[in-house]
Design a protein around this motif. Structure first.
Motif, PDB file in Angstrom:
ATOM      1  N   ALA A   1     120.208  43.527   7.072  1.00  0.00           N
ATOM      2  CA  ALA A   1     121.204  42.560   7.716  1.00  0.00           C
ATOM      3  C   ALA A   1     120.852  42.628   9.246  1.00  0.00           C
ATOM      4  O   ALA A   1     120.617  43.441   9.867  1.00  0.00           O
ATOM      5  CB  ALA A   1     122.577  43.072   7.306  1.00  0.00           C
TER       6      ALA A   1
ATOM      7  N   GLU B   1     127.316  44.963   8.234  1.00  0.00           N
ATOM      8  CA  GLU B   1     127.435  44.562   6.821  1.00  0.00           C
ATOM      9  C   GLU B   1     128.652  43.637   6.982  1.00  0.00           C
ATOM     10  O   GLU B   1     128.680  42.539   6.442  1.00  0.00           O
ATOM     11  CB  GLU B   1     127.458  45.452   5.830  1.00  0.00           C
TER      12      GLU B   1
ATOM     13  N   TYR C   1     115.181  54.154   5.943  1.00  0.00           N
ATOM     14  CA  TYR C   1     116.159  53.151   6.589  1.00  0.00           C
ATOM     15  C   TYR C   1     115.944  53.135   8.028  1.00  0.00           C
ATOM     16  O   TYR C   1     115.871  54.094   8.545  1.00  0.00           O
ATOM     17  CB  TYR C   1     117.870  53.477   6.276  1.00  0.00           C
TER      18      TYR C   1
ATOM     19  N   TYR D   1     126.506  40.197  -7.277  1.00  0.00           N
ATOM     20  CA  TYR D   1     127.106  40.879  -6.164  1.00  0.00           C
ATOM     21  C   TYR D   1     128.667  41.198  -6.452  1.00  0.00           C
ATOM     22  O   TYR D   1     129.482  40.708  -6.934  1.00  0.00           O
ATOM     23  CB  TYR D   1     127.301  39.822  -4.861  1.00  0.00           C
TER      24      TYR D   1
ATOM     25  N   TRP E   1     128.405  48.014   0.461  1.00  0.00           N
ATOM     26  CA  TRP E   1     128.157  49.328   0.197  1.00  0.00           C
ATOM     27  C   TRP E   1     128.904  50.285   1.174  1.00  0.00           C
ATOM     28  O   TRP E   1     129.596  49.736   2.150  1.00  0.00           O
ATOM     29  CB  TRP E   1     126.758  49.745   0.834  1.00  0.00           C
TER      30      TRP E   1
ATOM     31  N   TYR F   1     128.294  39.714   5.859  1.00  0.00           N
ATOM     32  CA  TYR F   1     128.599  39.495   4.486  1.00  0.00           C
ATOM     33  C   TYR F   1     130.111  39.187   4.382  1.00  0.00           C
ATOM     34  O   TYR F   1     130.723  39.027   3.294  1.00  0.00           O
ATOM     35  CB  TYR F   1     128.426  40.666   3.639  1.00  0.00           C
TER      36      TYR F   1
ATOM     37  N   THR G   1     116.493  47.675  -0.309  1.00  0.00           N
ATOM     38  CA  THR G   1     117.814  47.645  -0.833  1.00  0.00           C
ATOM     39  C   THR G   1     119.000  46.983  -0.070  1.00  0.00           C
ATOM     40  O   THR G   1     119.869  46.493  -0.769  1.00  0.00           O
ATOM     41  CB  THR G   1     118.099  49.348  -0.998  1.00  0.00           C
ATOM     42  N   ASN G   2     118.627  46.855   1.445  1.00  0.00           N
ATOM     43  CA  ASN G   2     119.555  46.102   2.017  1.00  0.00           C
ATOM     44  C   ASN G   2     118.635  45.718   3.285  1.00  0.00           C
ATOM     45  O   ASN G   2     117.887  46.261   3.696  1.00  0.00           O
ATOM     46  CB  ASN G   2     120.847  47.066   2.824  1.00  0.00           C
TER      47      ASN G   2
END
Length: 193
Positions: free
Chosen positions: A112, A56, A82, A172, A65, A60, A109-110
């Motif tokens: 990356a 992450e 996940y 965000y 999170w 990002y 949900t995510n």
């Protein structure tokens, strides 16, 4: 007598539904080829969280999170999935999806992928895995949010059939960037999986 039968029948249906969900949500770790490269795909574990946070941060610049949020999500095995992707034992990507049985909706949900592994088909592979699970669970829609500035991801999602929807202002945490809501109608996939 009829009430007892009716109650037995409803309980039996609920048990069958719970078993179906448990079967679909199970994921067998595997070695997979993605665009000619070999990767190890696994169900995310609590022990993966430090590496997930590192991914992450690389993608990002921050960790939207925290450890606690990922821990709660990964433990929810009945309505969350996940997955992590490893190359030579290095975690290079992950994705998470929630499944709402009352709304018949799956939500990414995510997702990356570390920068040096982007554009290698890993993100598409992970989304397809989630799409297959959603179809098996009779979900009708898959949704996600994507940063307004992330045009590469938007392009990928559009190629996969996601349609842009409303803009979520200041979505965000941290930089308050807007998000574009995107949705995919899963009904056209049913019968093709």
């Amino acid at each position: 007598m009829f009430e007892k039968f009716k109650q037995w029948f409803l309980n039996n249906q609920r048990q069958q539904q719970r078993q179906k969900i448990a079967d679909v949500m199970r994921f067998k770790n595997a070695v997979e080829k993605i665009n000619g490269e070999t990767y190890f795909i696994a169900h995310a574990q609590i022990t993966d969280i430090p590496e997930i946070l590192q991914v992450e941060q690389q993608v990002y610049g921050a960790t939207p999170w925290n450890e606690s949020a990922f821990s709660q999500e990964i433990r929810r095995t009945k309505d969350r999935l996940y997955l992590v992707v490893r190359k030579n034992d290095r975690l290079v990507a992950f994705a998470g999806c929630s499944f709402s049985y009352t709304k018949n909706e799956a939500h990414i949900t995510n997702i990356a992928v570390v920068p040096e592994f982007q554009s290698h088909g890993i993100g598409r592979f992970l989304i397809r895995k989630m799409m297959r699970k959603a179809v098996l669970l009779d979900m009708e829609v898959m949704s996600l949010e994507v940063r307004i500035s992330n045009v590469d991801a938007q392009r990928l999602y559009k190629k996969m059939g996601f349609l842009p929807g409303k803009v979520k202002k200041n979505y965000y945490f941290g930089d308050r960037e807007d998000a574009l809501d995107m949705q995919l109608n899963l009904n056209y996939l049913k019968g093709n999986e």
